[in-house]
Design a protein around this motif. Structure first.
Motif, PDB file in Angstrom:
ATOM      1  N   VAL A 187       0.807  -1.144   0.062  1.00  0.00           N
ATOM      2  CA  VAL A 187       0.004  -0.057   0.069  1.00  0.00           C
ATOM      3  C   VAL A 187       0.945   1.426   0.028  1.00  0.00           C
ATOM      4  O   VAL A 187       0.710   2.326  -0.754  1.00  0.00           O
ATOM      5  CB  VAL A 187      -1.047  -0.008   1.227  1.00  0.00           C
ATOM      6  N   SER A 188       1.843   1.077   0.732  1.00  0.00           N
ATOM      7  CA  SER A 188       2.780   2.420   0.893  1.00  0.00           C
ATOM      8  C   SER A 188       3.489   2.575  -0.573  1.00  0.00           C
ATOM      9  O   SER A 188       3.654   3.812  -0.878  1.00  0.00           O
ATOM     10  CB  SER A 188       3.983   2.201   1.702  1.00  0.00           C
ATOM     11  N   LEU A 189       3.888   1.575  -1.060  1.00  0.00           N
ATOM     12  CA  LEU A 189       4.595   1.409  -2.365  1.00  0.00           C
ATOM     13  C   LEU A 189       3.577   1.931  -3.586  1.00  0.00           C
ATOM     14  O   LEU A 189       3.993   3.057  -4.363  1.00  0.00           O
ATOM     15  CB  LEU A 189       5.219   0.432  -2.675  1.00  0.00           C
ATOM     16  N   ALA A 190       2.496   1.493  -3.594  1.00  0.00           N
ATOM     17  CA  ALA A 190       1.306   2.012  -4.694  1.00  0.00           C
ATOM     18  C   ALA A 190       1.028   3.328  -4.457  1.00  0.00           C
ATOM     19  O   ALA A 190       0.966   4.026  -5.522  1.00  0.00           O
ATOM     20  CB  ALA A 190       0.266   0.947  -4.595  1.00  0.00           C
ATOM     21  N   THR A 191       0.539   3.629  -3.344  1.00  0.00           N
ATOM     22  CA  THR A 191       0.025   5.230  -3.120  1.00  0.00           C
ATOM     23  C   THR A 191       1.458   6.170  -3.561  1.00  0.00           C
ATOM     24  O   THR A 191       1.058   7.463  -4.056  1.00  0.00           O
ATOM     25  CB  THR A 191      -0.235   5.321  -1.646  1.00  0.00           C
ATOM     26  N   ALA A 192       2.638   5.989  -3.272  1.00  0.00           N
ATOM     27  CA  ALA A 192       3.663   6.893  -3.473  1.00  0.00           C
ATOM     28  C   ALA A 192       4.019   6.880  -5.074  1.00  0.00           C
ATOM     29  O   ALA A 192       4.544   7.901  -5.606  1.00  0.00           O
ATOM     30  CB  ALA A 192       5.124   6.196  -2.888  1.00  0.00           C
ATOM     31  N   ILE A 193       3.494   5.873  -5.794  1.00  0.00           N
ATOM     32  CA  ILE A 193       3.790   5.765  -7.365  1.00  0.00           C
ATOM     33  C   ILE A 193       2.440   6.558  -7.888  1.00  0.00           C
ATOM     34  O   ILE A 193       2.758   7.543  -8.664  1.00  0.00           O
ATOM     35  CB  ILE A 193       3.775   4.558  -7.807  1.00  0.00           C
ATOM     36  N   LEU A 194       1.389   6.370  -7.419  1.00  0.00           N
ATOM     37  CA  LEU A 194       0.197   6.998  -7.982  1.00  0.00           C
ATOM     38  C   LEU A 194      -0.110   8.430  -7.715  1.00  0.00           C
ATOM     39  O   LEU A 194      -0.771   9.182  -8.289  1.00  0.00           O
ATOM     40  CB  LEU A 194      -1.088   5.986  -7.441  1.00  0.00           C
ATOM     41  N   PHE A 195       0.206   8.798  -6.241  1.00  0.00           N
ATOM     42  CA  PHE A 195      -0.226  10.084  -5.797  1.00  0.00           C
ATOM     43  C   PHE A 195       1.159  11.152  -5.732  1.00  0.00           C
ATOM     44  O   PHE A 195       2.021  10.546  -5.688  1.00  0.00           O
ATOM     45  CB  PHE A 195      -1.205  10.196  -4.659  1.00  0.00           C
ATOM     46  N   PRO A 196       0.780  12.208  -5.778  1.00  0.00           N
ATOM     47  CA  PRO A 196       1.891  13.249  -5.577  1.00  0.00           C
ATOM     48  C   PRO A 196       2.452  13.004  -4.288  1.00  0.00           C
ATOM     49  O   PRO A 196       2.063  12.501  -3.402  1.00  0.00           O
ATOM     50  CB  PRO A 196       1.236  14.828  -5.614  1.00  0.00           C
ATOM     51  N   ALA A 197       3.682  13.591  -4.352  1.00  0.00           N
ATOM     52  CA  ALA A 197       4.829  13.239  -3.046  1.00  0.00           C
ATOM     53  C   ALA A 197       4.122  13.751  -1.755  1.00  0.00           C
ATOM     54  O   ALA A 197       4.325  12.772  -0.725  1.00  0.00           O
ATOM     55  CB  ALA A 197       5.982  13.876  -3.301  1.00  0.00           C
ATOM     56  N   ALA A 198       3.415  15.034  -1.583  1.00  0.00           N
ATOM     57  CA  ALA A 198       2.917  15.167  -0.448  1.00  0.00           C
ATOM     58  C   ALA A 198       1.777  14.331   0.003  1.00  0.00           C
ATOM     59  O   ALA A 198       1.907  14.145   1.230  1.00  0.00           O
ATOM     60  CB  ALA A 198       2.507  16.907  -0.674  1.00  0.00           C
ATOM     61  N   GLY A 209       8.607   4.295  -3.981  1.00  0.00           N
ATOM     62  CA  GLY A 209       7.579   4.735  -4.754  1.00  0.00           C
ATOM     63  C   GLY A 209       7.756   6.151  -5.288  1.00  0.00           C
ATOM     64  O   GLY A 209       7.484   6.370  -6.624  1.00  0.00           O
ATOM     65  N   THR A 210       8.087   7.078  -4.392  1.00  0.00           N
ATOM     66  CA  THR A 210       8.311   8.585  -4.549  1.00  0.00           C
ATOM     67  C   THR A 210       9.341   8.572  -5.758  1.00  0.00           C
ATOM     68  O   THR A 210       9.295   9.438  -6.928  1.00  0.00           O
ATOM     69  CB  THR A 210       8.548   9.236  -3.429  1.00  0.00           C
ATOM     70  N   THR A 211      10.567   7.866  -5.721  1.00  0.00           N
ATOM     71  CA  THR A 211      11.362   8.026  -6.473  1.00  0.00           C
ATOM     72  C   THR A 211      11.069   7.502  -8.003  1.00  0.00           C
ATOM     73  O   THR A 211      11.596   8.064  -8.934  1.00  0.00           O
ATOM     74  CB  THR A 211      12.664   7.236  -5.989  1.00  0.00           C
ATOM     75  N   LEU A 212      10.259   6.348  -7.844  1.00  0.00           N
ATOM     76  CA  LEU A 212       9.831   5.833  -9.200  1.00  0.00           C
ATOM     77  C   LEU A 212       8.996   6.824 -10.094  1.00  0.00           C
ATOM     78  O   LEU A 212       8.982   7.021 -11.075  1.00  0.00           O
ATOM     79  CB  LEU A 212       9.199   4.456  -8.925  1.00  0.00           C
ATOM     80  N   ARG A 213       8.221   7.479  -9.234  1.00  0.00           N
ATOM     81  CA  ARG A 213       7.285   8.201  -9.788  1.00  0.00           C
ATOM     82  C   ARG A 213       7.965   9.481 -10.195  1.00  0.00           C
ATOM     83  O   ARG A 213       7.885   9.995 -11.461  1.00  0.00           O
ATOM     84  CB  ARG A 213       6.095   8.896  -8.821  1.00  0.00           C
ATOM     85  N   ARG A 214       8.960  10.048  -9.746  1.00  0.00           N
ATOM     86  CA  ARG A 214       9.610  11.098 -10.150  1.00  0.00           C
ATOM     87  C   ARG A 214      10.545  10.841 -11.337  1.00  0.00           C
ATOM     88  O   ARG A 214      10.866  11.547 -12.378  1.00  0.00           O
ATOM     89  CB  ARG A 214      10.791  11.453  -8.817  1.00  0.00           C
ATOM     90  N   THR A 215      11.093   9.557 -11.557  1.00  0.00           N
ATOM     91  CA  THR A 215      11.906   8.941 -12.556  1.00  0.00           C
ATOM     92  C   THR A 215      10.947   9.104 -13.525  1.00  0.00           C
ATOM     93  O   THR A 215      11.343   9.348 -14.806  1.00  0.00           O
ATOM     94  CB  THR A 215      12.471   7.631 -12.224  1.00  0.00           C
ATOM     95  N   PHE A 216       9.751   8.489 -13.568  1.00  0.00           N
ATOM     96  CA  PHE A 216       8.792   8.365 -14.556  1.00  0.00           C
ATOM     97  C   PHE A 216       8.426   9.819 -15.089  1.00  0.00           C
ATOM     98  O   PHE A 216       8.457   9.880 -16.422  1.00  0.00           O
ATOM     99  CB  PHE A 216       7.418   7.612 -13.997  1.00  0.00           C
ATOM    100  N   ARG A 217       8.055  10.740 -14.335  1.00  0.00           N
ATOM    101  CA  ARG A 217       7.902  12.015 -14.811  1.00  0.00           C
ATOM    102  C   ARG A 217       8.904  12.758 -15.501  1.00  0.00           C
ATOM    103  O   ARG A 217       8.617  13.088 -16.466  1.00  0.00           O
ATOM    104  CB  ARG A 217       7.501  12.933 -13.507  1.00  0.00           C
ATOM    105  N   GLY A 218      10.255  12.334 -15.029  1.00  0.00           N
ATOM    106  CA  GLY A 218      11.347  12.834 -15.783  1.00  0.00           C
ATOM    107  C   GLY A 218      11.562  12.140 -17.253  1.00  0.00           C
ATOM    108  O   GLY A 218      11.967  12.676 -18.186  1.00  0.00           O
ATOM    109  N   MET A 219      11.206  10.918 -17.198  1.00  0.00           N
ATOM    110  CA  MET A 219      11.064  10.185 -18.480  1.00  0.00           C
ATOM    111  C   MET A 219      10.096  10.737 -19.373  1.00  0.00           C
ATOM    112  O   MET A 219      10.453  11.099 -20.632  1.00  0.00           O
ATOM    113  CB  MET A 219      10.842   8.706 -18.394  1.00  0.00           C
ATOM    114  N   VAL A 220       8.972  11.300 -18.806  1.00  0.00           N
ATOM    115  CA  VAL A 220       8.115  11.899 -19.861  1.00  0.00           C
ATOM    116  C   VAL A 220       8.185  13.142 -20.449  1.00  0.00           C
ATOM    117  O   VAL A 220       8.110  13.415 -21.392  1.00  0.00           O
ATOM    118  CB  VAL A 220       6.696  11.791 -18.923  1.00  0.00           C
ATOM    119  N   ARG A 221       8.950  13.582 -19.277  1.00  0.00           N
ATOM    120  CA  ARG A 221       9.182  15.347 -19.641  1.00  0.00           C
ATOM    121  C   ARG A 221      10.574  15.369 -20.754  1.00  0.00           C
ATOM    122  O   ARG A 221      10.455  15.817 -21.664  1.00  0.00           O
ATOM    123  CB  ARG A 221       9.733  16.000 -18.499  1.00  0.00           C
TER     124      ARG A 221
END
Length: 449
Positions: free
Chosen positions: A118-129, A193-205
């Protein structure tokens, strides 16, 4: 030529939201299939147990699962999932986790490890805050379970199926170690999860930036080629005019077969000039609009009169369907140019003995619409949008530039040019012009001259 649109920061954010929405839907699909599992596991606590509080917990868990499924179903119907789920979900999942784990033994519940995915999934799906708040919720959950377990506040906390009593037999050292490791893993999963989300956003940009660079390079290349091609086409017009004039002079001096061949030569030169003129019109920047209130019904009659000779040669009828007067705010010269191109296409496609119809109508929004209807073979559905691309044509000898230029002119007005199948066979070309802006106070009807 119009420059290619550049994506804005809002566009980049939209791409990212759509990607996370697809991921979110996959996660919720799995959760939907697993939704009966919490109720089944909590129900295990009822095996051989008569405690009323545990039965109440099972009922509450069932109710929370139903509410959670309803919320998830409403999100799945949205084209793009909003960022609000991260604020709503804890009000369902936090009580559900609390009830389930208390029913199954508190800190010794077999469902405690679920806080990690749950902690991993929410960090990936939602903004960091929002993800960090989720990690805080999960740590509070662990604290509640630990408090109830270590204090022994509930005498029958552990279900009879797991041994019964306040504790299941684990020592304090083991439980404290389990609590510390689990809390650490919650924080670690949130970080990953937050790092993966940030990495994904960087890849998209990065991908979008690379696409923007490619588009700019392509745009510059297209602009250069168009300019060069326009200059070449312009230079070819004069030699063609000379060839045409010389052929006409020679034709007056010869008879018979040579004269017929010269006539064919002149027709081919005319066709080449028409293609060059169409290309030059397409390659030139669109001139500013000279807009006024224009009676579309009168414009239809004017265009029909211009094509009476062409229609007669082809044995095709051409008529204007009369109706209520229709006005539109437009550049009469440019709209006439579009209508001429569309009517000529309709006359060329219409079989002998049929009729091409022009009709102007008002739109509910206050704009105008002109339909040109024929009984020709129509345009295949797969080609109805492609024929508006430069170089794409259904005519054996067409240049593929006329409809591209016509649509560009209509869109310059804020309108549209489209094709659709006609009921009973044939094609309908529809010109749409939007309503006039409120500040438009130009004189009426003079624009037809």
């Amino acid at each position: 030529m119009h420059s290619l649109p550049q994506p804005t920061a809002a566009g980049v954010e939209q791409v990212q939201r759509e990607a996370f929405s697809r991921m979110f839907r996959q996660v919720t699909k799995v959760l939907t299939f697993l939704s009966p599992l919490p109720v089944v596991l909590v129900s295990l606590g009822l095996v051989g147990d008569t405690a009323v509080w545990r039965r109440v917990c099972v009922g509450v868990a069932l109710g929370l699962v139903v509410v959670g499924l309803g919320i998830v179903a409403s999100w799945r119907r949205e084209p793009v999932v909003a960022t609000e789920p991260g604020t709503m979900l804890p009000w369902v999942t936090f009580p559900l986790f609390t009830v389930m784990n208390l029913s199954l033994g508190g800190l010794e519940s077999p469902l405690i490890p679920l806080v990690l995915p749950v902690s991993l999934a929410t960090a990936i799906l939602f903004p960091a805050a929002r993800a960090h708040r989720w990690a805080g919720y999960l740590l509070v959950l662990l604290g509640v379970q630990a408090a109830v377990t270590f204090t022994g506040a509930v005498a029958d906390l552990v279900p009879p199926l797991f041994g019964g009593g306040r504790r299941a037999g684990h020592g304090d050292a083991l439980l404290w170690t389990m609590l510390t490791v689990t809390a650490f893993l919650v924080v670690w999963a949130n970080f990953i999860g937050t790092t993966l989300r940030r990495t994904f956003r960087g890849m998209v940009r990065t991908a979008l930036d690379a696409r923007d660079d490619a588009l700019k390079t392509h745009e510059e290349r297209v602009r250069s080629l168009t300019t060069l091609s326009g200059e070449i086409a312009h230079e070819l017009k004069n030699p063609l005019a000379s060839v045409k004039g010389l052929a006409a002079m020679i034709a007056r001096e010869v008879e018979g077969r040579p004269a017929e061949r010269l006539a064919v030569l002149r027709r081919e030169v005319d066709r080449m000039q028409e293609i060059l003129e169409g290309f030059l019109n397409f390659s030139r920047p669109l001139l500013p609009l000279n807009e006024a209130h224009v009676p579309l019904d009168a414009l239809c009659r004017q265009v029909a009169e211009l094509h009476e000779g062409m229609a007669g040669e082809r044995g095709v009828g051409l008529r204007v369907v009369e109706g209520a007067p229709v006005e539109a705010w437009c550049d009469a010269r440019k709209v006439r140019q579009v209508m001429i191109d569309v009517v000529q296409n309709a006359l060329e496609a219409a079989p002998r003995g049929t009729t091409v119809e022009l009709q102007a109508r008002a739109t509910p929004e206050g704009g105008g619409r002109v339909e040109v209807r024929d009984r020709g073979p129509g345009v295949a559905e797969s080609l109805r949008e492609r024929v508006f691309e430069p170089g794409i044509t259904t005519k054996p000898q067409g240049s593929g530039l006329g409809l591209a230029l016509s649509r560009a002119l209509m869109r310059q007005h804020g309108g549209e040019l489209s094709l659709r199948a006609r009921e009973g066979g044939g094609c309908v070309a529809e010109l749409f012009l939007p309503a006039a802006p409120q500040q438009a106070e130009a004189p009426r009807t003079e624009a037809l001259t």
